[in-house]
Design a protein around this motif. Structure first.
Motif, PDB file in Angstrom:
ATOM      1  N   ASP A   1      22.974  87.603   4.964  1.00 52.52           N
ATOM      2  CA  ASP A   1      21.930  86.248   4.982  1.00 52.52           C
ATOM      3  C   ASP A   1      20.368  86.775   4.914  1.00 52.52           C
ATOM      4  OD1 ASP A   1      24.532  85.003   5.203  1.00 52.52           O
ATOM      5  OD2 ASP A   1      24.390  85.184   7.278  1.00 52.52           O
ATOM      6  N   ALA A   2      20.132  87.746   4.305  1.00 57.54           N
ATOM      7  CA  ALA A   2      18.640  88.209   4.318  1.00 57.54           C
ATOM      8  C   ALA A   2      17.676  87.119   3.853  1.00 57.54           C
ATOM      9  CB  ALA A   2      18.329  89.623   3.756  1.00 57.54           C
ATOM     10  N   PHE A   3      18.187  86.684   2.713  1.00 58.73           N
ATOM     11  CA  PHE A   3      17.205  85.784   1.859  1.00 58.73           C
ATOM     12  C   PHE A   3      18.144  84.549   1.694  1.00 58.73           C
ATOM     13  CE2 PHE A   3      16.066  90.149   0.552  1.00 58.73           C
ATOM     14  CZ  PHE A   3      14.805  90.079   1.340  1.00 58.73           C
ATOM     15  N   LYS A   4      18.928  84.036   2.644  1.00 62.46           N
ATOM     16  CA  LYS A   4      19.914  82.798   2.335  1.00 62.46           C
ATOM     17  C   LYS A   4      19.062  81.530   2.328  1.00 62.46           C
ATOM     18  CE  LYS A   4      24.183  80.826   3.975  1.00 62.46           C
ATOM     19  NZ  LYS A   4      25.086  80.970   5.074  1.00 62.46           N
ATOM     20  N   GLU A   5      18.207  81.628   3.066  1.00 64.08           N
ATOM     21  CA  GLU A   5      17.520  80.312   3.154  1.00 64.08           C
ATOM     22  C   GLU A   5      16.634  79.898   1.622  1.00 64.08           C
ATOM     23  OE1 GLU A   5      14.730  80.383   6.310  1.00 64.08           O
ATOM     24  OE2 GLU A   5      16.357  80.458   7.969  1.00 64.08           O
ATOM     25  N   LEU A   6      16.212  81.075   0.973  1.00 63.15           N
ATOM     26  CA  LEU A   6      15.433  80.998  -0.240  1.00 63.15           C
ATOM     27  C   LEU A   6      16.318  80.388  -1.254  1.00 63.15           C
ATOM     28  CD1 LEU A   6      13.103  83.942  -0.176  1.00 63.15           C
ATOM     29  CD2 LEU A   6      12.729  81.650   0.509  1.00 63.15           C
TER      30      LEU A   6
END
Length: 546
Positions: free
Chosen positions: A451-456
């Motif tokens: 989930d390192a860059f899931k928000e992006l």
């Protein structure tokens, strides 16, 4: 003169009380760029202080002239008081002086000339550094000392490579560093800096710190490192200076007892080993080997920072080239190709020369400086952004729509790399602080960080583009410990590498770090390019490492 002697200490106390009540906390030590503002703040305060001094000197000069005039007048008048006052003008002037002029003098003496300076100081002190800033700067010096293998005397005398403004440390400075190390139970650095303070005292440097205080810290730091015999030597030296030092008296007895105990244990151990036919030397070496613990990556990282990294073989070096590059005749670069230079082969790292102009650099810095905030890292457990001791810098994010220069830079990156930058992160600008660094890390999200860059919503970081926006006098290299690569800052250039293979798998050889800045001011800006939008620009490979 009595008034002068009393007034100055009162003013000093007032000034000190103001300086001690610092408020705002801005992590100044994490950004040299923002620390420069403090120099102008201090310069303004010095100007204000000089104005106050001139006002005080002017007031004292007026009082002195008045005193000199009356001294002469009263000396003449008291020789023949009745004759002097027999003149009606003298009698009138005496009444006038005592009734009016001495009152005016009283008002002059009591007048407060500190208002302007105190008001300025009160306004400015909210922007002063805090205790944390001072401690952070001190720990940065200790970090630089370790990374670049500098002895305390080299730092204290200011003999650092390429320095323009040499500055020496006082006994108080060395003592303060030792105390900060001591408060962290870092007895190794406590010893180094207390020993340096003692060395400077032995050479006759005047200081408010006495040898007894330094020796007290020094002997204890040495004892904590297991060197009881040396600790005893320094404690005995302390007692020669202060025979009534109670703690030292107790320590001497304790150290002598421990040394005697060690000798008995050593004798018993030697006899036991002799009986078993095992030499103490072999056992000593075995013990040393067992206690030896050194993180390999850390050692390689520091070696690379010092320029002592792995050297490429001539055969590998022969495969590195420099060229004019137009990215398959891209319209932007057909008539004006860019200068491309191979820096490393595996992973493939390239540098682009003269890729950003001085004017563009200044514009980027101008936009970023007011927004610089302490750089953060994502906590792998909680996902919360937090500061970390291994990342000492401040950063700001600039979007393409807020200034044509940023948009032009983004378009240039896209044209050269051939990658879509609409899904990339905004341009991040970073300025490193005192001993600024970023220890070894990956730019891409690993499999244990799904989930390192899931928000992006743009996938993983496929590539990194890094602009160097300043030259660095000493230190500040970008190093890749796993492969031995070191890339040194050069203003106006940029380096580029892929973090992921074409298959989408992470390239673990791209683990890299920013070395501490030893001398100079390091500005960089970077663009993290993501996977989304690259489907046709960089097609997926057929195997994991393709």
């Amino acid at each position: 003169m009595l008034w002068t002697r009393m007034e100055l200490p009162c003013w000093c106390l007032l000034l000190l009380s103001c300086l001690q009540s610092l408020s705002a906390h801005n992590d100044f030590f994490t950004s040299i760029g923002q620390m420069t503002d403090l120099l102008y703040t201090e310069k303004d305060l010095v100007t204000s202080l000089k104005d106050y001094i001139r006002a005080e000197e002017n007031k004292l000069e007026r009082v002195k002239r008045w005193a000199d005039k009356l001294d002469s007048l009263t000396a003449t008048a008291t020789q023949d008081p009745e004759g002097f006052l027999g003149h009606p003008v003298n009698a009138f002037k005496l009444m006038k002086r005592l009734n009016t002029e001495w009152g005016d003098l009283e008002s002059l003496v009591l007048s407060d000339t500190t208002d302007g300076f105190i008001s300025n100081l009160t306004i400015q002190r909210q922007y002063f550094p805090t205790e944390e800033d001072q401690t952070g700067a001190a720990k940065a010096l200790l970090r630089l000392q370790d990374t670049y293998k500098l002895d305390a005397n080299t730092i204290s005398t200011g003999d650092l490579p390429g320095v323009k403004h040499k500055s020496q440390m006082t006994v108080e400075d060395c003592y303060e560093l030792g105390k900060i190390a001591y408060s962290d139970a870092d007895y190794y650095h406590t010893e180094l800096w207390m020993a340096q303070a003692l060395k400077q005292l032995d050479k006759g440097e005047e200081s408010s710190i006495d040898k007894v205080t330094v020796l007290d810290y020094l002997s204890y730091a040495i004892y904590q490192q297991g060197e009881i015999e040396r600790a005893l030597e320094y404690t005995l030296r302390l007692l020669k200076l202060d025979p009534e030092h109670q703690r030292a008296k107790g320590n001497v007895k304790y150290f002598e007892f421990q040394l005697e105990k060690q000798k008995k244990e050593e004798t018993a151990r030697t006899q036991e080993e002799s009986g078993k036919g095992v030499t103490s030397e072999k056992n000593k070496k075995k013990k040393q080997n067992n206690s030896f613990s050194l993180i390999p990556e850390r050692k390689k990282y520091e070696m690379l920072c010092r320029g002592e990294g792995l050297k490429m073989t001539p055969r590998r070096q022969s495969r590195l080239f420099c060229r004019y590059y137009n990215n398959n005749r891209h319209p932007r670069f057909v008539l004006a190709p860019v200068k491309q230079q191979d820096e490393w082969d595996r992973p493939y790292i390239v540098r682009y020369l003269d890729i950003i102009s001085d004017a563009e650099i200044e514009k980027v810095k101008q936009l970023a400086k007011p927004r610089l905030r302490r750089a953060t890292i994502s906590n792998p457990v909680t996902g919360v952004l937090e500061t970390a001791h291994y990342r000492i810098s401040k950063s700001a994010w600039l979007t393409g729509y807020e200034d044509p220069v940023i948009e032009r830079i983004n378009e240039r990156i896209e044209g050269i790399t051939g990658l879509e930058v609409d899904t990339a992160e905004e341009l991040q600008v970073a300025n490193y602080g005192v001993g600024g660094q970023y220890e070894p890390h990956f730019d891409f999200g690993r499999k244990d960080e799904p989930d390192a860059f899931k928000e992006l919503g743009t996938g993983n970081r496929i590539a990194t583009w890094l602009f160097y926006m300043s030259d660095v006098t000493a230190g500040g290299a970008t190093v890749f410990p796993d492969v031995g690569a070191a890339v040194w800052p050069k203003k106006g250039t940029a380096v580029f590498w892929y973090n992921l293979f074409a298959s989408g798998e992470g390239d673990y050889s791209t683990r890299h770090a920013a070395c501490p800045v030893l001398v100079g001011n390091k500005w960089v800006s970077n663009k993290w390019i993501h996977e989304r939008g690259q489907e046709w620009r960089r097609p997926c490979g057929l195997n994991e490492t393709e």
